[in-house]
Design a protein around this motif. Structure first.
Motif, PDB file in Angstrom:
ATOM      1  N   PHE A 474      19.063  21.150 -17.733  1.00 34.82           N
ATOM      2  CA  PHE A 474      17.593  21.289 -18.280  1.00 34.82           C
ATOM      3  C   PHE A 474      16.971  19.706 -17.801  1.00 34.82           C
ATOM      4  O   PHE A 474      15.684  19.808 -18.361  1.00 34.82           O
ATOM      5  N   VAL A 475      17.497  19.151 -16.974  1.00 32.22           N
ATOM      6  CA  VAL A 475      16.418  17.896 -16.437  1.00 32.22           C
ATOM      7  C   VAL A 475      15.477  18.427 -15.454  1.00 32.22           C
ATOM      8  O   VAL A 475      15.862  19.550 -14.724  1.00 32.22           O
ATOM      9  N   ASP A 476      14.555  17.855 -15.414  1.00 35.46           N
ATOM     10  CA  ASP A 476      13.315  18.260 -14.663  1.00 35.46           C
ATOM     11  C   ASP A 476      13.967  18.316 -13.064  1.00 35.46           C
ATOM     12  O   ASP A 476      14.348  17.411 -12.553  1.00 35.46           O
ATOM     13  N   ASP A 477      13.616  19.247 -12.387  1.00 31.60           N
ATOM     14  CA  ASP A 477      14.019  19.391 -10.988  1.00 31.60           C
ATOM     15  C   ASP A 477      15.264  19.270 -10.670  1.00 31.60           C
ATOM     16  O   ASP A 477      15.768  19.278  -9.463  1.00 31.60           O
ATOM     17  N   GLY A 478      16.409  18.952 -11.795  1.00 30.65           N
ATOM     18  CA  GLY A 478      17.569  18.929 -11.709  1.00 30.65           C
ATOM     19  C   GLY A 478      17.901  17.584 -10.679  1.00 30.65           C
ATOM     20  O   GLY A 478      18.975  17.495 -10.121  1.00 30.65           O
ATOM     21  N   GLU A 479      17.143  16.760 -11.079  1.00 27.65           N
ATOM     22  CA  GLU A 479      17.276  15.271 -10.239  1.00 27.65           C
ATOM     23  C   GLU A 479      17.403  13.974 -11.387  1.00 27.65           C
ATOM     24  O   GLU A 479      16.660  14.180 -12.430  1.00 27.65           O
ATOM     25  N   PHE A 480      17.692  12.947 -11.198  1.00 25.27           N
ATOM     26  CA  PHE A 480      17.896  11.849 -11.680  1.00 25.27           C
ATOM     27  C   PHE A 480      16.359  11.082 -11.564  1.00 25.27           C
ATOM     28  O   PHE A 480      15.787  11.074 -10.193  1.00 25.27           O
ATOM     29  N   SER A 481      15.591  10.614 -12.684  1.00 23.85           N
ATOM     30  CA  SER A 481      14.074  10.078 -12.253  1.00 23.85           C
ATOM     31  C   SER A 481      14.202   8.587 -13.163  1.00 23.85           C
ATOM     32  O   SER A 481      14.777   8.390 -14.063  1.00 23.85           O
ATOM     33  N   LEU A 482      13.767   7.712 -11.944  1.00 26.98           N
ATOM     34  CA  LEU A 482      13.710   6.199 -12.753  1.00 26.98           C
ATOM     35  C   LEU A 482      12.756   6.239 -13.733  1.00 26.98           C
ATOM     36  O   LEU A 482      12.547   4.935 -14.110  1.00 26.98           O
ATOM     37  N   THR A 483      11.982   7.218 -13.877  1.00 28.51           N
ATOM     38  CA  THR A 483      10.608   6.827 -14.683  1.00 28.51           C
ATOM     39  C   THR A 483      10.859   7.667 -16.038  1.00 28.51           C
ATOM     40  O   THR A 483       9.975   7.704 -16.805  1.00 28.51           O
ATOM     41  N   ASN A 484      12.133   8.249 -16.167  1.00 27.81           N
ATOM     42  CA  ASN A 484      12.422   9.045 -17.476  1.00 27.81           C
ATOM     43  C   ASN A 484      13.051   7.991 -18.247  1.00 27.81           C
ATOM     44  O   ASN A 484      14.186   7.689 -17.927  1.00 27.81           O
ATOM     45  N   GLY A 485      12.531   7.954 -19.277  1.00 29.12           N
ATOM     46  CA  GLY A 485      13.477   6.775 -20.111  1.00 29.12           C
ATOM     47  C   GLY A 485      14.762   7.587 -20.673  1.00 29.12           C
ATOM     48  O   GLY A 485      15.778   6.629 -21.046  1.00 29.12           O
ATOM     49  N   ASN A 486      14.870   8.783 -20.880  1.00 26.62           N
ATOM     50  CA  ASN A 486      16.270   9.282 -21.330  1.00 26.62           C
ATOM     51  C   ASN A 486      17.105   9.135 -20.110  1.00 26.62           C
ATOM     52  O   ASN A 486      18.354   8.884 -20.436  1.00 26.62           O
ATOM     53  N   HIS A 487      16.834   9.217 -18.861  1.00 30.39           N
ATOM     54  CA  HIS A 487      17.694   9.045 -17.592  1.00 30.39           C
ATOM     55  C   HIS A 487      18.150   7.496 -17.824  1.00 30.39           C
ATOM     56  O   HIS A 487      19.422   7.340 -17.363  1.00 30.39           O
ATOM     57  N   ILE A 488      17.203   6.773 -17.829  1.00 31.96           N
ATOM     58  CA  ILE A 488      17.532   5.068 -17.689  1.00 31.96           C
ATOM     59  C   ILE A 488      18.487   4.743 -19.022  1.00 31.96           C
ATOM     60  O   ILE A 488      19.444   3.960 -18.971  1.00 31.96           O
ATOM     61  N   THR A 489      18.290   5.616 -20.132  1.00 33.44           N
ATOM     62  CA  THR A 489      19.332   5.288 -21.215  1.00 33.44           C
ATOM     63  C   THR A 489      20.673   5.579 -20.889  1.00 33.44           C
ATOM     64  O   THR A 489      21.369   4.814 -21.255  1.00 33.44           O
TER      65      THR A 489
END
Length: 594
Positions: A474-489
């Protein structure tokens, strides 16, 4: 003679039945009808902002007292009540302003002088000279620490608060030894009959034939004194920088602006509830001899320029302003002198800031655009390298992304599994139905053939099992994003296991990735060094390198507004120009034909 009585029983007709239903409906409406009191209580129980609650209370009080003659037809609604409350508050505000203006006018002190004849200007200039002469004698060296021979309190009234576009319409000054205040009006305007100014009472409005001074003559009279750096000036509550800007717009430079009571108050106490001149005067006035009601600008004139009001009303207010400003300055000066080296600190640093700030703002900064372009290329390369090193350091790969997805999107995964389970169940149920239909039908019939076609389609449909293993990402584009707060959390708290200390910076919050929280972690958590490096390059690029070239003014320079104590921690702050839209200049354009 015999009398025969007959009783005719009529069965109910359609008309009588309809009438009965109307009567019953009317009875029901009457029984369920809401009283006015109940309507008010219903509205009162609704959710309000503080402002809306104030409007509700104003409307309710006005209705109970009979001030509001009647209520709107139909059911009372929140919006109608708030509209009534806003109207009542507006009327009360206008009435209260008129009352305050009457009080201020009726109690005008004898030492408040409002000049409206150019012939009075020479005598006014002589009074300033007399004040300076007496201070040199009676207050000799009193303000030596500030580098000036004398001090007065001044203020400008203006057409607005834009540091670049607005001009002064009047000047006020307090001469402390002479105990005299002066207001020199030269830019008041008649706005009667103009849309938006209907609420100014006739007796308070400036009229075209009302006397006032000539602008050029006033500026010619006051600019020599205001330009002299050896004669000190105090401007009140942050207006020093505004007044310095206005003087520049008027064509001269103020010298000797060595005190701003806002800067001084922040130095004395950084925990004041309000830093306006009137709130501070109301709070501390008893220590420097100011009694009675203290009215703010809005209390008197509302949210507008004072220019449409007559010179008497504005003059009294303006002179009170410089009187309060002088009293506050004097109290601050003497209090600082008794508090360790606070006055020395203000004199050596803060007293120089207003003139320095305004010079830097108006001068602006030349930007090396070629240098900025080179930095952009350099930092982008370093940022890309830092991101690669971050991914390597934290092992961010497909397995990492999948695990992160299952953590931050756990509910979405659960919902998908349930939806997929139901979808499979519906398909299996449909398969059974199609087979039953075929078993009960002859092969040559259309019914049988349709069921067979549908069955084949259902059997060909490939539905993945309803399990976490088969749920999509369910993550966008199936990638980790440094601009996504949930990913950084997830990276900080779940993957790296950093202990949550958000409460040390943001009370009541948890697992935050706010800038202040990350700053704390970057300083204390070695594991976050790769992330801190990326953040540093992103800040350099996004805050400075790519933004500055696009923030230049038409003169090709960067102009930034500076504010002492402008941050929550009391440090200096800077911001871009936030004045009026540039299209206001359209009214000054003149058509030129070639």
């Amino acid at each position: 003679m015999s009398v025969t009585l007959r009783l005719n029983l009529r069965s109910p007709t359609v008309e009588s039945e309809a009438q009965r239903e109307r009567v019953e409906a009317a009875v029901e409406r009457k029984a369920s009808a809401e009283t006015v009191e109940q309507a008010w209580e219903r509205i009162s129980a609704m959710k309000f902002t503080d402002r809306e609650r104030e409007q509700y209370e104003a409307a309710r009080k006005a209705y109970d007292s009979g001030e509001i003659g009647g209520l709107p037809n139909g059911k009372l609604t929140k919006s109608s009540v708030l509209a009534m409350g806003a109207a009542v508050m507006r009327q009360h505000g206008e009435a209260l302003r008129e009352q305050r203006i009457r009080e201020v006018t009726a109690t005008k002190p004898d030492n408040f002088h409002i000049l409206t004849d150019d012939a009075q200007l020479p005598a006014f200039v002589e009074r300033i000279r007399e004040e300076v002469r007496r201070q040199r004698t009676e207050w000799r060296d009193r303000f030596r620490i500030l580098g000036v021979e004398s001090m007065t309190a001044g203020d400008f009234e203006g057409t607005g608060v834009d540091s670049y576009l607005d001009l002064s319409i009047g000047f006020s000054v307090w001469l402390p030894i002479l105990n005299e205040g002066y207001y020199l009006p030269y830019g008041h305007v008649d706005m009667r009959g103009v849309l938006g100014f209907e609420d100014i009472p006739e007796q308070c409005a400036f009229k075209a034939d009302d006397p006032q001074l000539t602008r050029s003559k006033v500026l010619g009279a006051i600019s020599p004194y205001l330009s002299r750096p050896e004669h000190g000036k105090t401007f009140h509550m942050g207006s020093a920088r505004y007044d310095l800007h206005i003087a520049e717009n008027d064509g001269y430079t103020i010298g000797g602006c060595v005190w701003d009571t806002l800067d001084a108050m922040r130095l004395m106490n950084e925990h004041e509830e309000a830093y306006g001149l009137k709130p501070l005067t109301a709070k501390y006035g008893r220590w420097f001899g100011v009694q009675g009601p203290i009215y703010t600008f809005e209390d008197m004139f509302g949210k507008r320029s004072p220019a449409p009001f007559n010179t008497e009303i504005v003059g009294i207010y303006a002179i009170k302003d410089v009187l309060y400003g002088w009293k506050l300055f004097e109290w601050q000066f003497e209090t600082m002198a008794k508090t360790n080296h606070l006055l020395q600190c203000y004199a050596e640093i803060d007293s120089k800031l207003p003139e320095t700030d305004v010079f830097m703002v108006r001068c602006g900064f030349e930007i090396d655009l070629d240098g900025m372009k080179a930095l952009e290329t350099e930092f982008n390369d370093k940022l890309a390298q830092a991101k690669r090193e971050l991914f390597e350091a934290y092992g961010i790969d497909d397995a990492f992304v999948r695990k992160m997805d299952r953590t931050i999107n756990a509910k979405k995964v659960t919902d998908w599994i349930e939806t997929q389970r139901k979808k499979i169940a519906r398909r299996d149920e449909s398969i059974c139905k199609q087979r039953e239909t075929m078993a009960s039908s002859k092969p040559e019939t259309k019914k049988y053939q349709q069921a067979e076609e549908r069955l084949n389609a259902l059997l060909a449909e490939q539905l993945v099992p309803a399990s976490e293993e088969h749920a999509p990402l369910f993550v966008d584009d199936g990638e980790f994003s440094l601009t996504n707060g949930n990913h950084i959390t997830y990276l900080i708290y779940d993957h790296l296991g950093v202990k949550d200390r958000t409460n040390l910076v943001q009370r009541g919050k948890t697992r935050s990735t706010a800038a202040a929280v990350l700053k704390m972690y970057y300083e204390e958590e070695e594991a976050l060094k790769p992330l801190a490096t990326v953040a540093a390059y992103e800040k350099l690029l996004n805050t400075y390198v790519t933004k500055i070239p696009n923030a230049l003014e038409p003169d090709g320079r960067l102009h930034s507004e500076f504010k002492a104590g402008g941050t929550d921690t009391g440090r200096y702050s800077s911001s871009g120009y936030t004045g009026r839209p540039i299209d206001i200049l359209d009214e000054f354009k003149v058509g030129v034909s070639v």
